[in-house]
Scaffold this motif. Structure first.
Motif, PDB file in Angstrom:
ATOM      1  N   ASP A   1       5.226  87.390  37.001  1.00  0.00           N
ATOM      2  CA  ASP A   1       6.000  88.457  37.643  1.00  0.00           C
ATOM      3  C   ASP A   1       5.548  89.796  37.084  1.00  0.00           C
ATOM      4  O   ASP A   1       5.761  90.099  35.912  1.00  0.00           O
ATOM      5  CB  ASP A   1       7.492  88.261  37.387  1.00  0.00           C
TER       6      ASP A   1
ATOM      7  N   HIS B   1      12.704  86.433  29.820  1.00  0.00           N
ATOM      8  CA  HIS B   1      13.449  86.330  31.065  1.00  0.00           C
ATOM      9  C   HIS B   1      13.288  84.946  31.688  1.00  0.00           C
ATOM     10  O   HIS B   1      14.253  84.370  32.206  1.00  0.00           O
ATOM     11  CB  HIS B   1      12.962  87.404  32.043  1.00  0.00           C
ATOM     12  N   ALA B   2      12.082  84.400  31.616  1.00  0.00           N
ATOM     13  CA  ALA B   2      11.833  83.052  32.149  1.00  0.00           C
ATOM     14  C   ALA B   2      12.646  82.012  31.381  1.00  0.00           C
ATOM     15  O   ALA B   2      13.186  81.071  31.972  1.00  0.00           O
ATOM     16  CB  ALA B   2      10.341  82.738  32.073  1.00  0.00           C
TER      17      ALA B   2
ATOM     18  N   TYR C   1      15.487  82.579  29.850  1.00  0.00           N
ATOM     19  CA  TYR C   1      16.882  82.773  30.251  1.00  0.00           C
ATOM     20  C   TYR C   1      17.165  82.112  31.598  1.00  0.00           C
ATOM     21  O   TYR C   1      18.188  81.425  31.771  1.00  0.00           O
ATOM     22  CB  TYR C   1      17.194  84.261  30.313  1.00  0.00           C
ATOM     23  N   LEU C   2      16.249  82.290  32.566  1.00  0.00           N
ATOM     24  CA  LEU C   2      16.426  81.673  33.877  1.00  0.00           C
ATOM     25  C   LEU C   2      16.417  80.154  33.777  1.00  0.00           C
ATOM     26  O   LEU C   2      17.159  79.468  34.486  1.00  0.00           O
ATOM     27  CB  LEU C   2      15.330  82.144  34.832  1.00  0.00           C
ATOM     28  N   SER C   3      15.568  79.622  32.896  1.00  0.00           N
ATOM     29  CA  SER C   3      15.527  78.175  32.691  1.00  0.00           C
ATOM     30  C   SER C   3      16.864  77.669  32.150  1.00  0.00           C
ATOM     31  O   SER C   3      17.373  76.623  32.584  1.00  0.00           O
ATOM     32  CB  SER C   3      14.400  77.815  31.724  1.00  0.00           C
TER      33      SER C   3
ATOM     34  N   ARG D   1      19.766  79.129  32.630  1.00  0.00           N
ATOM     35  CA  ARG D   1      20.724  79.233  33.722  1.00  0.00           C
ATOM     36  C   ARG D   1      20.588  78.066  34.695  1.00  0.00           C
ATOM     37  O   ARG D   1      21.588  77.517  35.175  1.00  0.00           O
ATOM     38  CB  ARG D   1      20.541  80.560  34.454  1.00  0.00           C
ATOM     39  N   ARG D   2      19.356  77.683  34.986  1.00  0.00           N
ATOM     40  CA  ARG D   2      19.131  76.555  35.899  1.00  0.00           C
ATOM     41  C   ARG D   2      19.676  75.260  35.305  1.00  0.00           C
ATOM     42  O   ARG D   2      20.292  74.451  36.016  1.00  0.00           O
ATOM     43  CB  ARG D   2      17.644  76.418  36.221  1.00  0.00           C
TER      44      ARG D   2
END
Length: 214
Positions: free
Chosen positions: A20, A31-32, A34-36, A38-39
């Protein structure tokens, strides 16, 4: 040079996060991660049995009421299935809790009919609001499209198209197309939508101007 969306620091192409281009390597990796997380959290919540989901929802509603008071809490009610389920659970705990229905003037007739049924037959405490700007002027979907352009896929795609439309140089136009191809190649084929870039105004603003929140 690029500017990282998170840390606001400049970085060159060598320090760009490969997945990104909005982020530097450090912020992109964080950020990746954090998204992981969250998923994974979402997956665990989805795997919960229905009874546990209801109990968790009731706990969060009670927590909000205890923290802010019932007079300062409301259900953001769209008339759709998700907010109707939330309304049903909340009303079991607080029968007169306020519901706000944001009429975007672009609603399905069935949605408006359901809102009236909730008010008249199900005795739901609903207040209907309309989009009004700081000058007190009411907005509708037609006005948003005329002023800002038509919604295009996502805010990020809209912003790239808007940048293309207002570009002063061919290089800036090409940078916008490259950005879309680099970040959204799995979503759209830019070749199929190039005619829209020159034919239709597009803006990220209209995604939130009259959009109700669930």
């Amino acid at each position: 040079m690029f500017v990282c969306k998170i840390c606001d620091k400049e970085y060159d192409d060598n320090m760009r996060y490969s997945r990104d281009s909005r982020y530097c390597k450090k912020c992109g990796a964080e950020h990746a991660e954090y998204l992981s997380y969250r998923r994974d959290t979402l997956a665990s919540l989805r795997a919960m049995p229905l009874e546990a989901k209801i109990i968790q929802t009731q706990f969060l509603i009670n927590q909000a009421i205890r923290t802010f008071g019932e007079k300062h809490c409301y259900i953001s009610y769209s008339g759709g299935k998700d907010s109707t389920v939330l309304s049903h659970i909340a009303k079991q705990l607080y029968p007169n809790i306020l519901h706000l229905f944001a009429n975007t003037t672009n609603e399905y007739p069935e949605t408006l009919k359901h809102i009236q049924w909730e008010i008249n037959e199900n005795h739901t405490n609903i207040i209907t609001v309309f989009p009004i700007d700081a000058k007190g002027e009411m907005w509708n979907f037609k006005k948003v499209v005329e002023r800002y352009g038509y919604p295009m896929f996502s805010k990020r795609v809209s912003n790239a198209i808007r940048t293309y439309q207002h570009a002063r140089t061919e290089q800036t136009k090409q940078n916008s197309i490259d950005y879309i191809n680099r970040n959204f190649r799995n979503m759209i084929n830019i070749k199929n939508y190039l005619y829209l870039i020159n034919a239709v105004k597009s803006s990220k603003k209209n995604h939130s101007a009259v959009k109700p929140k669930n």
